[in-house]
Design a protein around this motif. Structure first.
Motif, PDB file in Angstrom:
ATOM      1  N   MET A 132       2.530 -24.576 -18.389  1.00 21.22           N
ATOM      2  CA  MET A 132       2.187 -23.551 -17.406  1.00 21.22           C
ATOM      3  C   MET A 132       3.419 -22.668 -17.225  1.00 21.22           C
ATOM      4  SD  MET A 132       0.687 -24.342 -13.582  1.00 21.22           S
ATOM      5  CE  MET A 132      -0.855 -25.064 -14.139  1.00 21.22           C
ATOM      6  N   SER A 133       3.223 -21.359 -17.157  1.00 21.25           N
ATOM      7  CA  SER A 133       4.368 -20.456 -17.020  1.00 21.25           C
ATOM      8  C   SER A 133       4.871 -20.432 -15.579  1.00 21.25           C
ATOM      9  CB  SER A 133       3.986 -19.047 -17.471  1.00 21.25           C
ATOM     10  OG  SER A 133       2.924 -18.537 -16.689  1.00 21.25           O
ATOM     11  N   ALA A 134       6.135 -20.074 -15.414  1.00 27.71           N
ATOM     12  CA  ALA A 134       6.777 -20.134 -14.093  1.00 27.71           C
ATOM     13  C   ALA A 134       6.205 -19.130 -13.102  1.00 27.71           C
ATOM     14  CB  ALA A 134       8.286 -19.913 -14.243  1.00 27.71           C
ATOM     15  N   ASP A 135       5.483 -18.109 -13.585  1.00 25.47           N
ATOM     16  CA  ASP A 135       4.886 -17.123 -12.680  1.00 25.47           C
ATOM     17  C   ASP A 135       3.440 -17.475 -12.314  1.00 25.47           C
ATOM     18  OD1 ASP A 135       4.136 -16.607 -15.354  1.00 25.47           O
ATOM     19  OD2 ASP A 135       3.607 -14.545 -14.884  1.00 25.47           O
ATOM     20  N   THR A 136       3.031 -18.714 -12.573  1.00 23.08           N
ATOM     21  CA  THR A 136       1.676 -19.170 -12.263  1.00 23.08           C
ATOM     22  C   THR A 136       1.641 -19.803 -10.880  1.00 23.08           C
ATOM     23  OG1 THR A 136       1.292 -19.646 -14.607  1.00 23.08           O
ATOM     24  CG2 THR A 136      -0.239 -20.624 -13.032  1.00 23.08           C
ATOM     25  N   VAL A 137       0.699 -19.373 -10.053  1.00 27.54           N
ATOM     26  CA  VAL A 137       0.564 -19.933  -8.708  1.00 27.54           C
ATOM     27  C   VAL A 137      -0.295 -21.190  -8.811  1.00 27.54           C
ATOM     28  CG1 VAL A 137      -0.100 -19.500  -6.317  1.00 27.54           C
ATOM     29  CG2 VAL A 137       0.724 -17.612  -7.744  1.00 27.54           C
ATOM     30  N   ASN A 138       0.351 -22.288  -9.150  1.00 27.37           N
ATOM     31  CA  ASN A 138      -0.362 -23.553  -9.315  1.00 27.37           C
ATOM     32  C   ASN A 138       0.668 -24.660  -9.520  1.00 27.37           C
ATOM     33  OD1 ASN A 138      -2.552 -25.331  -9.651  1.00 27.37           O
ATOM     34  ND2 ASN A 138      -3.693 -23.818 -10.850  1.00 27.37           N
ATOM     35  N   ALA A 139       0.195 -25.863  -9.739  1.00 27.39           N
ATOM     36  CA  ALA A 139       1.046 -27.009 -10.043  1.00 27.39           C
ATOM     37  C   ALA A 139       0.189 -28.003 -10.819  1.00 27.39           C
ATOM     38  CB  ALA A 139       1.581 -27.639  -8.760  1.00 27.39           C
ATOM     39  N   TYR A 140       0.832 -28.961 -11.505  1.00 25.66           N
ATOM     40  CA  TYR A 140       0.020 -29.926 -12.237  1.00 25.66           C
ATOM     41  C   TYR A 140       0.766 -31.235 -12.474  1.00 25.66           C
ATOM     42  CZ  TYR A 140       2.460 -28.700 -16.673  1.00 25.66           C
ATOM     43  OH  TYR A 140       3.393 -28.489 -17.664  1.00 25.66           O
ATOM     44  N   TYR A 141      -0.038 -32.275 -12.733  1.00 21.39           N
ATOM     45  CA  TYR A 141       0.453 -33.560 -13.215  1.00 21.39           C
ATOM     46  C   TYR A 141      -0.101 -33.767 -14.615  1.00 21.39           C
ATOM     47  CZ  TYR A 141       0.691 -38.600 -14.045  1.00 21.39           C
ATOM     48  OH  TYR A 141       0.919 -39.828 -14.618  1.00 21.39           O
ATOM     49  N   HIS A 142       0.749 -34.184 -15.543  1.00 20.99           N
ATOM     50  CA  HIS A 142       0.304 -34.439 -16.912  1.00 20.99           C
ATOM     51  C   HIS A 142       0.314 -35.946 -17.147  1.00 20.99           C
ATOM     52  CE1 HIS A 142      -0.271 -34.282 -21.165  1.00 20.99           C
ATOM     53  NE2 HIS A 142      -0.114 -32.969 -21.244  1.00 20.99           N
ATOM     54  N   LEU A 178      -1.247 -14.729  -3.545  1.00 21.81           N
ATOM     55  CA  LEU A 178       0.100 -14.791  -4.109  1.00 21.81           C
ATOM     56  C   LEU A 178       0.135 -14.245  -5.529  1.00 21.81           C
ATOM     57  CD1 LEU A 178       1.796 -18.167  -3.114  1.00 21.81           C
ATOM     58  CD2 LEU A 178       2.424 -15.855  -2.435  1.00 21.81           C
ATOM     59  N   ALA A 179      -0.887 -14.584  -6.304  1.00 23.71           N
ATOM     60  CA  ALA A 179      -0.954 -14.110  -7.691  1.00 23.71           C
ATOM     61  C   ALA A 179      -1.006 -12.586  -7.743  1.00 23.71           C
ATOM     62  CB  ALA A 179      -2.165 -14.706  -8.395  1.00 23.71           C
ATOM     63  N   GLU A 180      -1.748 -11.972  -6.804  1.00 23.90           N
ATOM     64  CA  GLU A 180      -1.822 -10.502  -6.744  1.00 23.90           C
ATOM     65  C   GLU A 180      -0.441  -9.907  -6.475  1.00 23.90           C
ATOM     66  OE1 GLU A 180      -4.245  -7.945  -6.549  1.00 23.90           O
ATOM     67  OE2 GLU A 180      -5.975  -9.129  -7.165  1.00 23.90           O
ATOM     68  N   LYS A 181       0.302 -10.505  -5.551  1.00 23.67           N
ATOM     69  CA  LYS A 181       1.646 -10.001  -5.232  1.00 23.67           C
ATOM     70  C   LYS A 181       2.571 -10.094  -6.441  1.00 23.67           C
ATOM     71  CE  LYS A 181       3.654 -11.447  -1.525  1.00 23.67           C
ATOM     72  NZ  LYS A 181       4.118 -12.391  -0.464  1.00 23.67           N
ATOM     73  N   ILE A 182       2.513 -11.223  -7.130  1.00 25.38           N
ATOM     74  CA  ILE A 182       3.359 -11.413  -8.308  1.00 25.38           C
ATOM     75  C   ILE A 182       2.933 -10.470  -9.426  1.00 25.38           C
ATOM     76  CG2 ILE A 182       3.987 -13.078 -10.107  1.00 25.38           C
ATOM     77  CD1 ILE A 182       3.690 -15.233  -7.851  1.00 25.38           C
ATOM     78  N   GLU A 183       1.624 -10.295  -9.544  1.00 25.17           N
ATOM     79  CA  GLU A 183       1.069  -9.384 -10.550  1.00 25.17           C
ATOM     80  C   GLU A 183       1.587  -7.959 -10.330  1.00 25.17           C
ATOM     81  OE1 GLU A 183      -3.281  -7.777 -10.484  1.00 25.17           O
ATOM     82  OE2 GLU A 183      -3.318  -9.731 -11.451  1.00 25.17           O
ATOM     83  N   GLU A 184       1.549  -7.478  -9.095  1.00 25.92           N
ATOM     84  CA  GLU A 184       2.044  -6.126  -8.776  1.00 25.92           C
ATOM     85  C   GLU A 184       3.516  -6.010  -9.118  1.00 25.92           C
ATOM     86  OE1 GLU A 184       1.211  -5.141  -4.734  1.00 25.92           O
ATOM     87  OE2 GLU A 184      -0.956  -5.459  -4.946  1.00 25.92           O
ATOM     88  N   PRO A 207       5.679 -24.717 -10.685  1.00 22.83           N
ATOM     89  CA  PRO A 207       6.231 -23.426 -11.081  1.00 22.83           C
ATOM     90  C   PRO A 207       6.783 -22.633  -9.883  1.00 22.83           C
ATOM     91  CG  PRO A 207       4.090 -23.792 -12.095  1.00 22.83           C
ATOM     92  CD  PRO A 207       4.259 -24.855 -11.064  1.00 22.83           C
ATOM     93  N   ALA A 208       7.723 -21.763 -10.171  1.00 21.16           N
ATOM     94  CA  ALA A 208       8.380 -20.972  -9.124  1.00 21.16           C
ATOM     95  C   ALA A 208       7.375 -20.203  -8.271  1.00 21.16           C
ATOM     96  CB  ALA A 208       9.373 -20.003  -9.774  1.00 21.16           C
ATOM     97  N   ALA A 209       6.314 -19.710  -8.877  1.00 15.79           N
ATOM     98  CA  ALA A 209       5.393 -18.808  -8.181  1.00 15.79           C
ATOM     99  C   ALA A 209       4.695 -19.434  -6.996  1.00 15.79           C
ATOM    100  CB  ALA A 209       4.365 -18.250  -9.166  1.00 15.79           C
ATOM    101  N   ILE A 210       4.464 -20.753  -7.012  1.00 18.62           N
ATOM    102  CA  ILE A 210       3.759 -21.379  -5.894  1.00 18.62           C
ATOM    103  C   ILE A 210       4.701 -21.680  -4.728  1.00 18.62           C
ATOM    104  CG2 ILE A 210       4.018 -23.814  -6.555  1.00 18.62           C
ATOM    105  CD1 ILE A 210       1.072 -24.206  -5.726  1.00 18.62           C
ATOM    106  N   LEU A 211       5.989 -21.554  -4.960  1.00 13.62           N
ATOM    107  CA  LEU A 211       6.964 -21.910  -3.934  1.00 13.62           C
ATOM    108  C   LEU A 211       7.217 -20.725  -3.005  1.00 13.62           C
ATOM    109  CD1 LEU A 211       9.328 -23.963  -6.242  1.00 13.62           C
ATOM    110  CD2 LEU A 211       7.384 -24.761  -4.885  1.00 13.62           C
ATOM    111  N   GLN A 212       6.137 -20.243  -2.403  1.00 12.31           N
ATOM    112  CA  GLN A 212       6.152 -19.117  -1.468  1.00 12.31           C
ATOM    113  C   GLN A 212       5.147 -19.384  -0.360  1.00 12.31           C
ATOM    114  OE1 GLN A 212       6.269 -15.092  -3.448  1.00 12.31           O
ATOM    115  NE2 GLN A 212       5.638 -16.287  -5.217  1.00 12.31           N
ATOM    116  N   ALA A 213       5.245 -18.611   0.731  1.00 13.34           N
ATOM    117  CA  ALA A 213       4.298 -18.760   1.847  1.00 13.34           C
ATOM    118  C   ALA A 213       2.885 -18.434   1.363  1.00 13.34           C
ATOM    119  CB  ALA A 213       4.694 -17.832   2.990  1.00 13.34           C
TER     120      ALA A 213
END
Length: 637
Positions: A438-448, A39-45, A457-463
């Motif tokens: 964490m920026s919205a284009d990061t393929v991840n999630a976290y608890y603080h 997913l990160a590669e797709k967003i990166e492109e 983040p928006a980026a992880i909300l994909q297939a």
């Protein structure tokens, strides 16, 4: 496609991912390929394409922060100018280290030394105070080592000598590019490695650091002064913070109690050479292309990646790294739909309700502990997609463009100093719980734990994590389990030590805590000492993430079971799908040593074994490798 001969009851991860594992190719400039990286590669492109258009004016600028990014990217991508400037700016700045003559000489200029970004055997930074989480405190921590972890320094570690040899070769080549003669360069590198190794006995390993509540060790200014009287640390803190702090939080007291053994008149030259090496490496991304490629040798050896990233990607990473939330905000507003945000928000709220029901029905927590747990859950902050606003720090980054006489190095130094001053000025100010880390284009999630918030983040909300076009059960096996995983972190072995306000505070009864620790020990044992790669897994290092995985998957399963079209196979298979990975051997070994997450294959396989529904669906028997006896199935939350 080759025929998949592995059954679900033999190896569930292989059963689901067989074809992908055979066909997937690790990109030459990456150490691994997995669902996150794909997913990160797709967003990166996508973003690399847009960034070029921003730079040329084809995409219009709608904020001063994006304008500053555009000007910065133009400096970053001007390789011709960077090559013509060469290494001269670095040589000029190295003179400041070379001109140090004594510990006292260094101590006099240390506040500015730290603000200027020069290397130091310790770091000072501002973050939320663990016991007063709504307020920023000041932290004192050790520096980082050359090798990834203290465990790499043992004589029996198979990669120690090879990695140090690569490091030495790389540094000698970098010093040759600067113009140092061979004998002088050899002395610097040998001293650097020698000084680095004197720090190791007093530093924590990754396993020891995984229990992060133990990083909270408040000390007085007099305590800090006594660590090394010649360094005048009490004056350093007073100057950086514009006031004398009452308390300094020391993350590793043993390290600082031995600081006078590490920094002495006899070791001063070694330390200077260590500083020179560290400073040269810190410039590796902003000088010439030859310098960058030479300086990447060690990281390539460490990760197993086959080749350097391209110049084009390097420009993109360098520029977006400085303006990450600016670009994340751009991505979210251009490519993230409101329907997806609302749907995921609903899933989060549903998961919280399921957690509340589970806590209410819990049979081993007493009423008082249960009440505190539910209170913590009710105050959990939820952030989906992108923040309401990006942090104020980005408004300070005003790039001096090439047309106005700016250079990349000058801008980078200015931004880094502004950042340090910005954070030091936050000392004793109130924490903004809505600020994202964490920026919205990061393929991840976290608890603080200190904010008591979960962020998606928006980026992880994909297939494969989330997709309108896949079934609800598949989505629960993906993003649903990730959502519940992050909620579970509020009640893992680390998160459970923090209350609803994010303060480090024991809210458990003694009996409940003892029972929880026994369950935690079961999870440690389940993931401990399993042969993997060239080593074995460390259940203690990975326990917090494994507790979160267990809670996440079981809660996602319960949520899916409430749906009319519940399909357990789709849920379990997507769970295994999100953890698929192919990695270089060196990277696998690195993760085993330092990553708080278990290997992805084990995350997929071991957690489903703990669920009755998996065994019922696939009708496992005692003869099956995927079988786990009911009395050994672990359920914490």
């Amino acid at each position: 496609m080759s025929q998949n001969k592995t059954t679900a009851t033999q190896d569930f991860y292989e059963y689901v991912n067989h074809d992908w594992l055979e066909e997937a190719i690790i990109p030459g400039d990456k150490p691994a390929i997995n669902s996150f990286a794909f997913l990160a590669e797709k967003i990166e492109e996508l973003l690399m394409h847009d960034v070029k258009k921003i730079a040329t004016g084809e995409i219009k600028i709608d904020s001063k922060e994006l304008q500053a990014f555009k000007d910065f990217y133009q400096l970053v991508s001007d390789g011709k100018t960077r090559d013509s400037i060469g290494v001269a700016p670095l040589i000029t700045r190295l003179a400041r280290i070379n001109n140090l003559h004594s510990i006292g000489d260094w101590a006099k200029q240390m506040p500015d030394w730290i603000l200027s970004g020069y290397p130091c055997p310790f770091t000072i930074d501002v973050n939320s105070d663990m016991k007063q989480a709504d307020t920023y405190g000041i932290y004192l921590s050790p520096t980082s080592l050359i090798l990834p972890d203290t465990t790499y320094y043992t004589d029996e570690h198979p990669n120690k000598e090879e990695l140090l040899a690569v490091y030495k070769k790389m540094m000698l080549e970098l010093f040759a590019l600067i113009g140092f003669n061979t004998e002088y360069a050899e002395t610097i590198v040998d001293d650097t490695i020698a000084f680095d190794q004197t720090l190791v006995p007093f530093m924590k390993s990754a396993e020891e650091s995984a229990d992060y509540a133990k990083a909270y060790n408040p000390r007085t200014l007099n305590d800090i002064k006594d660590y090394h009287p010649l360094l005048q640390l009490e004056q350093v803190f007073g100057t950086l913070l514009h006031q004398d702090p009452k308390t300094i939080i020391v993350t590793e007291p043993v390290y600082f109690e031995n600081l006078q053994k590490m920094i002495t008149h006899d070791t001063f030259n070694q330390m200077k050479h260590w500083m020179i090496s560290a400073y040269v490496r810190s410039f590796s991304s902003i000088l010439t292309e030859d310098f960058r490629q030479t300086a990447s040798q060690y990281n390539l050896a460490l990760s197993g990646a086959a080749e350097h990233i391209s110049q084009e990607k390097h420009y993109f990473y360098l520029a977006t790294g400085q303006f990450d939330q600016v670009i994340g905000n751009y991505y979210a507003h251009h490519y993230f739909g409101k329907a997806a945000k609302d749907d995921v928000q609903e899933m989060v709220e549903q998961m919280i309700q399921i957690y509340q029901n589970r806590l209410t029905k819990n049979t081993w927590l007493d009423d008082k502990t249960k009440e505190k747990a539910i209170l913590k859950l009710s105050t959990l902050g939820i952030h989906v997609g992108y923040p309401e606003k990006i942090p104020d720090i980005y408004s300070l980054y005003q790039t001096v463009s090439k047309q106005d006489g700016g250079t990349l190095i000058d801008n980078v130094e200015k931004f880094e100093r502004l950042t340090r001053e910005y954070y030091f000025n936050r000392y004793l100010q109130k924490v903004d719980r809505n600020e994202w880390e964490m920026s919205a284009d990061t393929v991840n999630a976290y608890y603080h734990p200190q904010y008591n918030v979960i962020v998606f983040p928006a980026a992880i909300l994909q297939a494969p994590f989330y997709d309108f076009n896949q079934s609800r059960s598949a989505n629960y096996g993906g993003i649903g389990a990730v959502i519940a995983h992050e909620i579970s972190h509020a009640f893992d072995n680390n998160g459970a030590k923090f209350d609803e306000f994010g303060n480090l505070n024991n809210w458990w009864s003694d009996a409940d805590l003892t029972h929880f620790e026994a369950l935690t020990k079961q999870m440690i044992d389940q993931f401990d000492d399993i042969p993997f790669g060239n080593g074995k897994t460390n259940g203690t290092l990975t326990v917090s993430e494994n507790i979160a995985d267990a809670g996440g998957l079981s809660c996602a399963l319960e949520a899916a079971q409430l749906e009319k079209d519940y399909n357990p196979a789709e849920l379990f298979e997507n769970w295994a799908r999100i953890w698929r990975q192919k990695a270089q051997e060196q990277y696998t070994d690195l993760l085993l040593a330092i990553d708080v997450h278990a290997p992805t294959k084990l995350r997929a396989n071991l957690q489903v074994k703990n669920l009755d529904a998996f065994h019922e669906l696939y009708q496992t028997t005692e003869q099956d490798p995927m079988y786990l006896a009911p009395e050994k199935r672990i359920s914490i939350w």
